[in-house]
Design a protein around this motif. Structure first.
Motif, PDB file in Angstrom:
ATOM      1  N   TYR A 472      -0.877   7.095  -2.562  1.00  0.00           N
ATOM      2  CA  TYR A 472      -0.648   5.782  -1.969  1.00  0.00           C
ATOM      3  C   TYR A 472       0.763   5.356  -2.310  1.00  0.00           C
ATOM      4  CZ  TYR A 472      -1.284   3.481  -6.461  1.00  0.00           C
ATOM      5  OH  TYR A 472      -1.134   3.051  -7.751  1.00  0.00           O
ATOM      6  N   PHE A 473       1.105   4.097  -1.948  1.00  0.00           N
ATOM      7  CA  PHE A 473       2.526   3.746  -1.977  1.00  0.00           C
ATOM      8  C   PHE A 473       3.190   3.927  -3.328  1.00  0.00           C
ATOM      9  CE2 PHE A 473       0.226  -0.327  -2.289  1.00  0.00           C
ATOM     10  CZ  PHE A 473       0.804  -0.913  -3.398  1.00  0.00           C
ATOM     11  N   ALA A 474       2.404   3.779  -4.414  1.00  0.00           N
ATOM     12  CA  ALA A 474       3.048   3.863  -5.726  1.00  0.00           C
ATOM     13  C   ALA A 474       3.474   5.286  -6.083  1.00  0.00           C
ATOM     14  CB  ALA A 474       2.123   3.305  -6.800  1.00  0.00           C
ATOM     15  N   ASN A 475       2.795   6.282  -5.551  1.00  0.00           N
ATOM     16  CA  ASN A 475       3.147   7.642  -5.970  1.00  0.00           C
ATOM     17  C   ASN A 475       3.620   8.541  -4.831  1.00  0.00           C
ATOM     18  OD1 ASN A 475       0.748   8.411  -4.679  1.00  0.00           O
ATOM     19  ND2 ASN A 475      -0.444   8.330  -6.564  1.00  0.00           N
ATOM     20  N   ARG A 477       6.359   8.514  -3.094  1.00  0.00           N
ATOM     21  CA  ARG A 477       7.746   8.938  -3.211  1.00  0.00           C
ATOM     22  C   ARG A 477       7.883  10.025  -4.282  1.00  0.00           C
ATOM     23  NH1 ARG A 477       9.966   3.739  -3.233  1.00  0.00           N
ATOM     24  NH2 ARG A 477       9.542   3.591  -1.013  1.00  0.00           N
ATOM     25  N   ASN A 504      -8.739  11.150  -3.019  1.00  0.00           N
ATOM     26  CA  ASN A 504      -9.816  10.369  -2.420  1.00  0.00           C
ATOM     27  C   ASN A 504      -9.342   9.537  -1.233  1.00  0.00           C
ATOM     28  OD1 ASN A 504     -11.994  11.048  -4.275  1.00  0.00           O
ATOM     29  ND2 ASN A 504     -10.818   9.913  -5.794  1.00  0.00           N
ATOM     30  N   ILE A 506      -5.538   8.525   1.312  1.00  0.00           N
ATOM     31  CA  ILE A 506      -4.106   8.633   1.618  1.00  0.00           C
ATOM     32  C   ILE A 506      -3.753   7.386   2.403  1.00  0.00           C
ATOM     33  CG2 ILE A 506      -2.379   9.871   2.991  1.00  0.00           C
ATOM     34  CD1 ILE A 506      -3.775  12.464   2.404  1.00  0.00           C
ATOM     35  N   ASP A 507      -2.887   6.539   1.863  1.00  0.00           N
ATOM     36  CA  ASP A 507      -2.543   5.337   2.624  1.00  0.00           C
ATOM     37  C   ASP A 507      -1.342   5.617   3.525  1.00  0.00           C
ATOM     38  OD1 ASP A 507      -0.219   5.080   1.200  1.00  0.00           O
ATOM     39  OD2 ASP A 507      -0.615   3.053   0.494  1.00  0.00           O
ATOM     40  N   MET A 508      -0.916   4.590   4.261  1.00  0.00           N
ATOM     41  CA  MET A 508       0.097   4.830   5.277  1.00  0.00           C
ATOM     42  C   MET A 508       1.443   5.226   4.673  1.00  0.00           C
ATOM     43  SD  MET A 508       0.555   2.808   8.696  1.00  0.00           S
ATOM     44  CE  MET A 508       1.837   3.238   9.852  1.00  0.00           C
ATOM     45  N   SER A 509       1.770   4.666   3.504  1.00  0.00           N
ATOM     46  CA  SER A 509       3.019   5.058   2.845  1.00  0.00           C
ATOM     47  C   SER A 509       2.990   6.547   2.529  1.00  0.00           C
ATOM     48  CB  SER A 509       3.208   4.278   1.550  1.00  0.00           C
ATOM     49  OG  SER A 509       3.437   2.934   1.815  1.00  0.00           O
ATOM     50  N   LEU A 511       1.157   8.778   3.972  1.00  0.00           N
ATOM     51  CA  LEU A 511       1.194   9.532   5.222  1.00  0.00           C
ATOM     52  C   LEU A 511       2.634   9.699   5.701  1.00  0.00           C
ATOM     53  CD1 LEU A 511      -0.403  10.760   7.641  1.00  0.00           C
ATOM     54  CD2 LEU A 511      -0.251   8.507   8.704  1.00  0.00           C
ATOM     55  N   GLU A 512       3.420   8.612   5.621  1.00  0.00           N
ATOM     56  CA  GLU A 512       4.830   8.702   6.026  1.00  0.00           C
ATOM     57  C   GLU A 512       5.572   9.684   5.123  1.00  0.00           C
ATOM     58  OE1 GLU A 512       6.353   6.969   8.532  1.00  0.00           O
ATOM     59  OE2 GLU A 512       4.784   5.566   9.105  1.00  0.00           O
ATOM     60  N   ARG A 540      -9.469  10.479   8.496  1.00  0.00           N
ATOM     61  CA  ARG A 540      -8.402   9.508   8.710  1.00  0.00           C
ATOM     62  C   ARG A 540      -7.133  10.194   9.227  1.00  0.00           C
ATOM     63  NH1 ARG A 540      -7.753   4.080   7.384  1.00  0.00           N
ATOM     64  NH2 ARG A 540      -9.868   3.963   6.582  1.00  0.00           N
ATOM     65  N   LEU A 541      -6.826  11.369   8.678  1.00  0.00           N
ATOM     66  CA  LEU A 541      -5.637  12.092   9.156  1.00  0.00           C
ATOM     67  C   LEU A 541      -5.781  12.438  10.630  1.00  0.00           C
ATOM     68  CD1 LEU A 541      -4.774  14.531   6.212  1.00  0.00           C
ATOM     69  CD2 LEU A 541      -3.634  12.395   6.848  1.00  0.00           C
ATOM     70  N   ARG A 543      -6.922  10.687  12.868  1.00  0.00           N
ATOM     71  CA  ARG A 543      -6.603   9.527  13.709  1.00  0.00           C
ATOM     72  C   ARG A 543      -5.102   9.398  13.922  1.00  0.00           C
ATOM     73  NH1 ARG A 543     -10.224   5.285  10.482  1.00  0.00           N
ATOM     74  NH2 ARG A 543      -9.007   3.713  11.600  1.00  0.00           N
TER      75      ARG A 543
ATOM     76  N   ASN B 127       8.689   1.465  -5.916  1.00  0.00           N
ATOM     77  CA  ASN B 127       7.424   1.859  -5.291  1.00  0.00           C
ATOM     78  C   ASN B 127       6.578   0.663  -4.879  1.00  0.00           C
ATOM     79  OD1 ASN B 127       8.064   4.521  -5.641  1.00  0.00           O
ATOM     80  ND2 ASN B 127       6.948   4.729  -7.561  1.00  0.00           N
ATOM     81  N   HIS B 131       5.599   1.557   2.355  1.00  0.00           N
ATOM     82  CA  HIS B 131       6.233   1.860   3.635  1.00  0.00           C
ATOM     83  C   HIS B 131       5.940   0.819   4.712  1.00  0.00           C
ATOM     84  CE1 HIS B 131       7.423   3.960   7.255  1.00  0.00           C
ATOM     85  NE2 HIS B 131       8.236   4.643   6.471  1.00  0.00           N
ATOM     86  N   ASP B 396      -3.194  -1.433   5.933  1.00  0.00           N
ATOM     87  CA  ASP B 396      -1.767  -1.233   6.134  1.00  0.00           C
ATOM     88  C   ASP B 396      -1.240  -2.159   7.224  1.00  0.00           C
ATOM     89  OD1 ASP B 396      -1.007   0.842   4.231  1.00  0.00           O
ATOM     90  OD2 ASP B 396      -2.354   2.140   5.332  1.00  0.00           O
TER      91      ASP B 396
END
Lengths: 571, 571
Positions: A472-475, A477, A504, A506-509, A511-512, A540-541, A543, B127, B131, B396
């Motif tokens: 997710y967004f925190a990790n 990057r 468990n 994957i958020d949008m960050s 995914l990007e 989810r992926l 989609r 972080n 995104h 998101d």
């Protein structure tokens, strides 16, 4: 439908004579315990003592209607009273009409916030207060409250709701020391401490039954108050400079709605939010502990509604913010309270006391109330949390220490806010570098393990990375950096496989980030593959476009992935 | 040791004639591209245009010494310029001396924050900007910037850094419409759009080589500026009411240190922090993308140092906050920049331009600079992120929409802050209810699976709960509630087994929750057992009292646990 939000419609229908007997007995004991506490906590909040009684009538009735705990005893509590004083102290002078109406507005805002959180099922917001933050906050609050009462015990005045100002003003006013006040304060304190620590054993030694001894111990603080009033009358303490409660209006206040001014609301809305959440967290943990003893369940969202209703009722009854008290809820439970009706009966008891007691209150030395507060709050102070947090994890220690120091030095709101920020920052710091392991095959098996811990086989052209946390967004990057680092260090890599059994979500960050990784690897002529992706993550992926762009493949098992990608390159 | 923090000491030692040639060519192209942009972005920041040139000299030298990217082109960028205007606009009047010195202080604070973050390795703070939040913010900023330039294109004045005030002031001042300004603005805009969309193809059709065509396209904006200056002189546009840049001091500014006043610092420290983080996030993602093309690695902490040094240098050179620009870094990379020295050569180019160009700038119509900005920022606007976020997850989407709306309606700082808060709240909301499954045995195996998805066997006296996430403060309370709920619903339960293979960590809040659960279950005569606890989690639990108090056992496998606990009760 309505019964869902109004629990009394459920338990009220099944109410019985037996339950009435138990609730009534519990109510008598809680009433006796609540009288001195409610007077004292009103004083702590900077309000006239009778306001404490007002805040112990309607709120209890409202909670009995909307609350879900059969044990919780609602009313003024120490920490919330301190926070109330700190909040209103910023907008009005103690003793002024604005101060009293500020307390009412604060109760109303707090009640509104709690009720809205309950209706919109936002109870999870309370999770932002981690246990270390609450522990540090409660301990610091206890210390501040105890210090704030030292003046009352010695007859000197003090100001402030944090240590520097409190200690400064106490030192400055030392000359106001009054020996009579000191005697009353010390005697009250000694009596109350003995009640806590030695009285039960002494009564047992005298042959009293445990039940009678317990009852005697619980009524003792009221006796101390009555004795102090008597001493005040006999020795004319008021004339000797001992601060007395003074004349208080008799009777129960007329119901009122506070006038709401925008600037007052603006100044009190954030304190009201913090008070609401602290009060809720304190209350729910008592309620859950006691409910477990009866194998009952507490619905947090219903508790929010119950406490919200209690605070709105407190505002209507000219009170101040209330919540479930720890000690008195335990007493309520131990005394056998069977339903929330016990709270209603307590309200009746306090209402009667308000009508009968107020004439005598004028003579009560404030030092006795200060002693009541000190004895109650010292139970809150627990420095062992610092040692336990240090031993368990430096991150949790940082959260405790920040909250403790911030609350002591700056004040309650700043302290708890700093604590929340510290725990969030620490949390994100830790999860920004999730555990990842480069894996290789355990010889002779299809298992893949961390190459640092096991003797495994790897293919130099394949980077097989197992990610041991959700992305997710925190990790996200960090994953980009980690892969870029490995790729730049090992030019022979031609395929990357992310092994995903522990992911468990994957958020949008994230995914990007995966898309960025895919684009960058494509430009370098390196394949990006996934293995052992969990079902919900794969759903989810699917989609998104990601799987269409992915320059490699998704493999069901990591073994398949390694086999296919090694074979691809030929022997 | 020093070389670790000063990358130039590494690459400088290996510098070669070949690299010089590549860096020099890239610098020429970037210089030509940077001149109009730096003038325009200074105007956007509310500063005199020459300040844009100042901010494109020393910062580039500083970054070349401390930065780690071989492609990044540092200087004024659109979004940071807008944020600068919003921040300083709150403390000083545009055009005043306080405004100019505010920009310098902001650059200094921002540089200091970035450098400290780099030294203390606090890059993970970035972080917090997920995104979706960045995407929403950039799109909203692009819209605000474009709208803020509409006035410049039409000759009417406007104020504000958010939509309501901007649109309001534009509507109010419509009467100031100047047809000459409009012609200059529209012509500049048309020319620049053609440069972007059609020029390359047209030149190719004329038979120009791709390399020459690319170079021509990149110098075209400077040509547009020169043509506008010529038109301004020929038609005496200034006399016709067209706003011109006006006289600017010639030469390079004397190095200076801003005077730091506490109240100015207080007002600018939070904006400086936000600008630093936004600038860093923008810059690092460009740097990483371009580094990957060369199979190089970017060290985020070193990047923080590089950008910090650049901003401190900008303050010393009378500039304003800078960061790595997307478009010009891509140009720098495509033109073949081999080392950060390309930035140094660009700085020399801008310094020469500053000395030579300033006399001509007086005649440049501001409308041409407005057109430059509009063309640059429209590339930032991307509403498709809303649709993609909606399709991927509502959470998101909420973060994107909050940031976008907040930035447009309230302003840049409020917008991004609301976005961060929204993404944190959404994150905690989701993780406050982690996936948990009651598991049963797959017949004939030792595997245990979710009872809702598989046909499995369970023991009515055992509650076997698998927790599919790490336990920490956000979800600890939910675990308490879940277990309390199951226990109160199924009175026949005598043993609880928490199956822990997916728990990567347990923080102190979760530990306290487990202890509370243990105490409550003990009082109900129910055993609490753990199974399949990971090694690192077990190590940490062993540092506490928890395992001594645990009323049940810790089992290596869940199968062992079920077997032992079923057997215990006998047949």
């Amino acid at each position: 439908m309505l019964a869902k939000y109004v629990p009394i419609l459920n338990w009220g229908r099944r109410y019985s004579r037996d339950k009435f007997g138990r609730d009534f007995l519990a109510a008598v004991i809680v009433t006796i315990m609540l009288i001195p506490q409610s007077l004292a906590y009103a004083l702590l909040a900077g309000l006239p003592p009778e306001v404490g009684l007002y805040a112990s009538i309607l709120p209890l009735v409202a909670y009995a209607i909307f609350g879900s705990s059969t044990s919780l005893a609602v009313g003024p509590v120490a920490v919330v009273s301190l926070m109330t004083a700190a909040a209103i102290g910023r907008i009005a002078q103690e003793g002024s009409a604005d101060y009293a109406s500020g307390a009412i507005v604060l109760a109303l805002l707090s009640g509104g916030i709690l009720a809205l959180m309950g209706l919109f099922r936002l109870g999870f917001i309370a999770n932002f207060l981690s246990h270390p933050v609450i522990s540090g906050f409660i301990t610091a609050s206890g210390l501040i409250i105890a210090t704030s009462q030292v003046g009352g015990l010695l007859g000197i005045s003090s100001t402030g709701h944090a240590m520097p100002e409190l200690v400064g003003s106490l030192t400055e006013n030392l000359g106001q020391f009054n020996p009579y006040t000191f005697v009353v304060g010390a005697a009250s304190l000694a009596a109350l401490i003995w009640v806590r620590l030695g009285m039960k054993r002494a009564l047992a030694a005298l042959g009293l039954s445990p039940v009678a001894a317990t009852f005697a111990v619980r009524s003792a603080p009221v006796i101390v108050v009555l004795l102090a009033i008597a001493a005040s009358a006999v020795f004319d303490l008021g004339a000797k400079g001992v601060a007395l409660v003074g004349n208080v209006p008799q009777g129960i206040p007329v119901l009122s709605m506070p006038t709401l001014e925008l600037d007052v609301i603006g100044a009190l809305i954030v304190p009201a939010l913090i008070i609401s959440i602290v009060g809720f967290v304190e209350s729910i943990s008592v309620a859950q502990t006691l409910a477990a003893k009866k194998r009952e369940r507490i619905d947090p969202d219903q508790e929010l509604l119950g406490l919200g209703a209690a605070n709105i009722a407190s505002a209507i009854g000219s009170g101040f913010p209330v919540t479930g008290g720890f000690a008195r809820s335990v007493v309520n439970h131990d005394a056998g309270a069977a339903t929330p009706a016990a709270g209603m009966f307590t309200a009746v008891g306090i209402a009667i006391a308000t009508l009968l007691l107020t004439p005598f209150l004028a003579l009560l030395p404030k030092a006795t109330l200060a002693a009541t507060i000190v004895v109650a709050v010292l139970a809150l102070v627990d420095f062992s949390i610092l040692a336990r947090a240090w031993a368990y994890s430096r991150a949790d220690f940082l959260a405790v220490a920040t909250t403790l120091a911030g609350t002591l030095v700056i004040g309650v709101e700043a302290g708890i806010s700093l604590g929340v920020v510290a725990s969030l920052v620490v949390f994100f710091y830790r999860s920004s570098r999730p555990h990842m392991a480069i894996v290789g095959r355990v010889p002779g098996t299809e298992h893949f393990r961390n190459i640092d811990r096991h003797d495994v086989r790897t293919d130099p052209h394949i980077l097989a990375l197992r990610v041991d946390e959700s992305l997710y967004f925190a990790n996200a990057r960090y994953l980009e950096e980690r892969i870029a680092g490995e790729i730049s260090a090992r030019p022979e890599i031609t395929e990357v496989i992310l092994m995903c059994p522990a992911i468990n979500a994957i958020d949008m960050s994230a995914l990007e980030s995966l898309e960025a990784i895919n684009i960058r690897l494509t430009e370098q002529g390196i394949g990006l593959n996934l293995s052992e992706v969990k079902g919900p993550v794969m759903d989810r992926l699917k989609r998104t476009d990601f799987l269409n762009h992915l320059n490699g493949k998704v493999f069901l098992s990591h073994h398949d992935a390694v086999a296919a990608l090694s074979a691809n390159r030929g022997p």
